[in-house]
Design a protein around this motif. Structure first.
Motif, mmCIF file in Angstrom:
data_model
loop_
_atom_site.group_PDB
_atom_site.id
_atom_site.type_symbol
_atom_site.label_atom_id
_atom_site.label_comp_id
_atom_site.label_asym_id
_atom_site.label_seq_id
_atom_site.Cartn_x
_atom_site.Cartn_y
_atom_site.Cartn_z
ATOM 1 N N LYS A 22 -6.359 -6.597 -3.176
ATOM 2 C CA LYS A 22 -7.613 -6.058 -2.645
ATOM 3 C C LYS A 22 -8.806 -6.829 -3.195
ATOM 4 N N TYR A 41 0.783 -1.231 0.000
ATOM 5 C CA TYR A 41 0.000 0.000 0.000
ATOM 6 C C TYR A 41 0.818 1.287 0.000
ATOM 7 N N ASP A 81 -11.512 -8.819 -1.039
ATOM 8 C CA ASP A 81 -12.925 -8.453 -1.213
ATOM 9 C C ASP A 81 -13.777 -9.693 -1.483
ATOM 10 N N SER A 107 -5.979 0.651 7.929
ATOM 11 C CA SER A 107 -5.623 1.899 8.622
ATOM 12 C C SER A 107 -5.153 1.622 10.039
ATOM 13 N N GLU A 139 -12.219 -3.619 5.534
ATOM 14 C CA GLU A 139 -10.889 -3.691 4.930
ATOM 15 C C GLU A 139 -10.113 -2.405 5.173
ATOM 16 N N ASN A 140 -10.744 -1.268 4.904
ATOM 17 C CA ASN A 140 -10.049 0.015 5.078
ATOM 18 C C ASN A 140 -9.765 0.321 6.543
ATOM 19 N N ARG A 175 -15.632 -3.175 2.140
ATOM 20 C CA ARG A 175 -14.731 -2.024 2.003
ATOM 21 C C ARG A 175 -14.525 -1.305 3.329
ATOM 22 N N THR A 176 -15.569 -1.265 4.148
ATOM 23 C CA THR A 176 -15.448 -0.611 5.453
ATOM 24 C C THR A 176 -14.456 -1.338 6.345
#
Length: 201
Positions: A129, A114, A133, A167, A162-163, A159-160
């Motif tokens: 990714k 990343y 997913d 983070s 994963e991000n 997506r929520t």
């Protein structure tokens, strides 16, 4: 690869080069992971390395793909295990924890994917990714009613989480790990509850 190893001795040499490439990649980052450093870490001459890999980008691409495949397989096993019975909140919490734990234990690889891959290697990050997913979406769809709406709900959830997981690992907040897992679980299960029970909307 420049040539495929046909004998066990050659295959062992390639494994040694890839193992050394992984060590050098994590220790020095993508830009400074030279073929000279990798050859030295593998205990071979640069010429021996070039028999199999034409340059560092091809070699490091193989390293990244190999590690990403292992990480995907690990996450897949965890997702399947968490969905084997139990309540929805338990399954969601188990998957959130599995994802964060896997990312934490592979933080070096995640940072490379990343933050360090050159622009021409974006396809590797996109493939990683996409595979994650797919794994998470498959895990979630078992809890959702069919139809296009289920795909949209799964996309938002995947997506929520994963991000948030990425983070949390790459830019750690001043938040207790257990609290972070619980809050992400509450966020996801709360959203899921409104989709599974229309009266709660």
């Amino acid at each position: 690869m420049r040539r495929e190893p046909s004998q066990e001795r050659s295959r062992a040499m390639v494994r040694r080069i890839l193992d050394a490439g992984y060590e050098v990649l994590l220790a020095h980052g993508y830009d400074r992971a030279s073929t000279g450093r990798i050859a030295a870490a593998a205990g071979i001459s640069p010429g021996s390395l070039y028999q199999y890999f034409p340059d560092k980008h091809v070699l490091l691409g193989e390293v990244v793909d190999r590690c990403a495949d292992r990480l995907r397989a690990r996450i897949s096993r965890a997702f399947v295990a968490n969905l084997a019975g139990g309540s929805l909140p338990d399954a969601v919490r188990g998957n959130v924890l599995a994802l964060i734990t896997a990312f934490e234990e592979n933080a070096g690889l995640l940072r490379v994917l990343y933050e360090q891959l050159p622009p021409n290697a974006d396809t590797r990050r996109a493939d990683f990714k996409h595979r994650i997913d797919e794994l998470a979406t498959t895990a979630l769809l078992g809890y959702l009613p069919g139809g296009a709406r289920a795909d949209a709900v799964a996309w938002v959830l995947v997506r929520t989480v994963e991000n948030l997981a990425i983070s949390y690992v790459l830019d750690p907040p001043e938040v207790d790990r257990e609290d972070a897992v619980e809050e992400i679980t509450a966020l996801l299960t709360g959203y899921l509850a409104t989709r599974l029970d229309p009266e709660r909307r």
